[in-house]
Design a protein around this motif. Structure first.
Motif, mmCIF file in Angstrom:
data_model
loop_
_atom_site.group_PDB
_atom_site.id
_atom_site.type_symbol
_atom_site.label_atom_id
_atom_site.label_comp_id
_atom_site.label_asym_id
_atom_site.label_seq_id
_atom_site.Cartn_x
_atom_site.Cartn_y
_atom_site.Cartn_z
ATOM 1 N N ASN A 1 -36.697 -43.150 -129.253
ATOM 2 C CA ASN A 1 -35.501 -43.929 -128.913
ATOM 3 C C ASN A 1 -35.554 -44.502 -127.506
ATOM 4 N N VAL A 2 -36.745 -44.597 -126.933
ATOM 5 C CA VAL A 2 -36.918 -45.241 -125.629
ATOM 6 C C VAL A 2 -36.872 -46.753 -125.870
ATOM 7 N N VAL B 1 -46.070 -38.587 -113.822
ATOM 8 C CA VAL B 1 -46.054 -38.713 -115.277
ATOM 9 C C VAL B 1 -44.955 -37.876 -115.935
ATOM 10 N N LEU B 2 -44.944 -36.590 -115.691
ATOM 11 C CA LEU B 2 -43.983 -35.716 -116.369
ATOM 12 C C LEU B 2 -42.530 -36.001 -115.993
ATOM 13 N N ALA C 1 -39.853 -37.039 -118.766
ATOM 14 C CA ALA C 1 -38.648 -36.208 -118.896
ATOM 15 C C ALA C 1 -37.398 -37.054 -118.656
ATOM 16 N N GLY C 2 -37.453 -37.943 -117.677
ATOM 17 C CA GLY C 2 -36.322 -38.811 -117.377
ATOM 18 C C GLY C 2 -35.977 -39.756 -118.518
ATOM 19 N N ALA C 3 -36.989 -40.092 -119.327
ATOM 20 C CA ALA C 3 -36.776 -40.958 -120.486
ATOM 21 C C ALA C 3 -36.454 -40.136 -121.737
ATOM 22 N N ILE D 1 -44.171 -27.483 -120.405
ATOM 23 C CA ILE D 1 -43.844 -28.778 -120.996
ATOM 24 C C ILE D 1 -43.607 -28.560 -122.478
ATOM 25 N N ARG D 2 -42.555 -29.170 -122.986
ATOM 26 C CA ARG D 2 -42.260 -29.053 -124.415
ATOM 27 C C ARG D 2 -42.052 -30.454 -124.981
#
Length: 124
Positions: free
Chosen positions: A20-21, A77-78, A82-84, A96-97
């Protein structure tokens, strides 16, 4: 600094559908080869994955130093992924999941150090 190896391609429309980005944001995220490599590794692994494990896989494929890759993952990167809301990243524990695979590659790669996601319950 070594030139990064080419990251496997990403089906952007599939990525947008699964995450959903927004399309423009997806292109921005996926422009970074290390981001694509990380997503391929995480999509092939059973969560959670540690930053150290991910850095080893990405560095091997990227042809770069693991410490450099880890710093890039942790600081660029992470947090962006995560922000998106593509994945969950806990900076304190380094875990990281990624709930389900979000990319599929014509040239997938795996690493024996990461738990395999393939099998009867793997997402297409």
């Amino acid at each position: 600094m070594p030139t990064p190896n080419t990251a496997p391609p990403v089906d952007v429309e599939r990525f947008v559908r699964l995450t959903n980005v927004p399309l423009d944001e997806a292109y921005t995220l996926l422009a970074n080869p290390r981001t694509r490599l990380a997503l391929h590794a995480l999509s092939a692994a059973e969560p959670p994955v540690s930053v150290t494990e991910l850095a080893a896989v990405v560095a091997d494929r990227d042809g770069a130093d693991e410490r450099t890759v880890e710093a890039s993952l942790v600081h660029v990167v992470l947090p962006k992924l995560a922000g998106a809301d593509v994945l969950e990243y806990d900076g304190e524990t380094g875990r990281i999941r990624l709930e389900r695979p979000v990319v599929a590659a014509a040239d997938p790669f795996t690493d024996p150090s990461l738990p395999d996601r393939s099998g009867p319950n793997a997402s297409p």
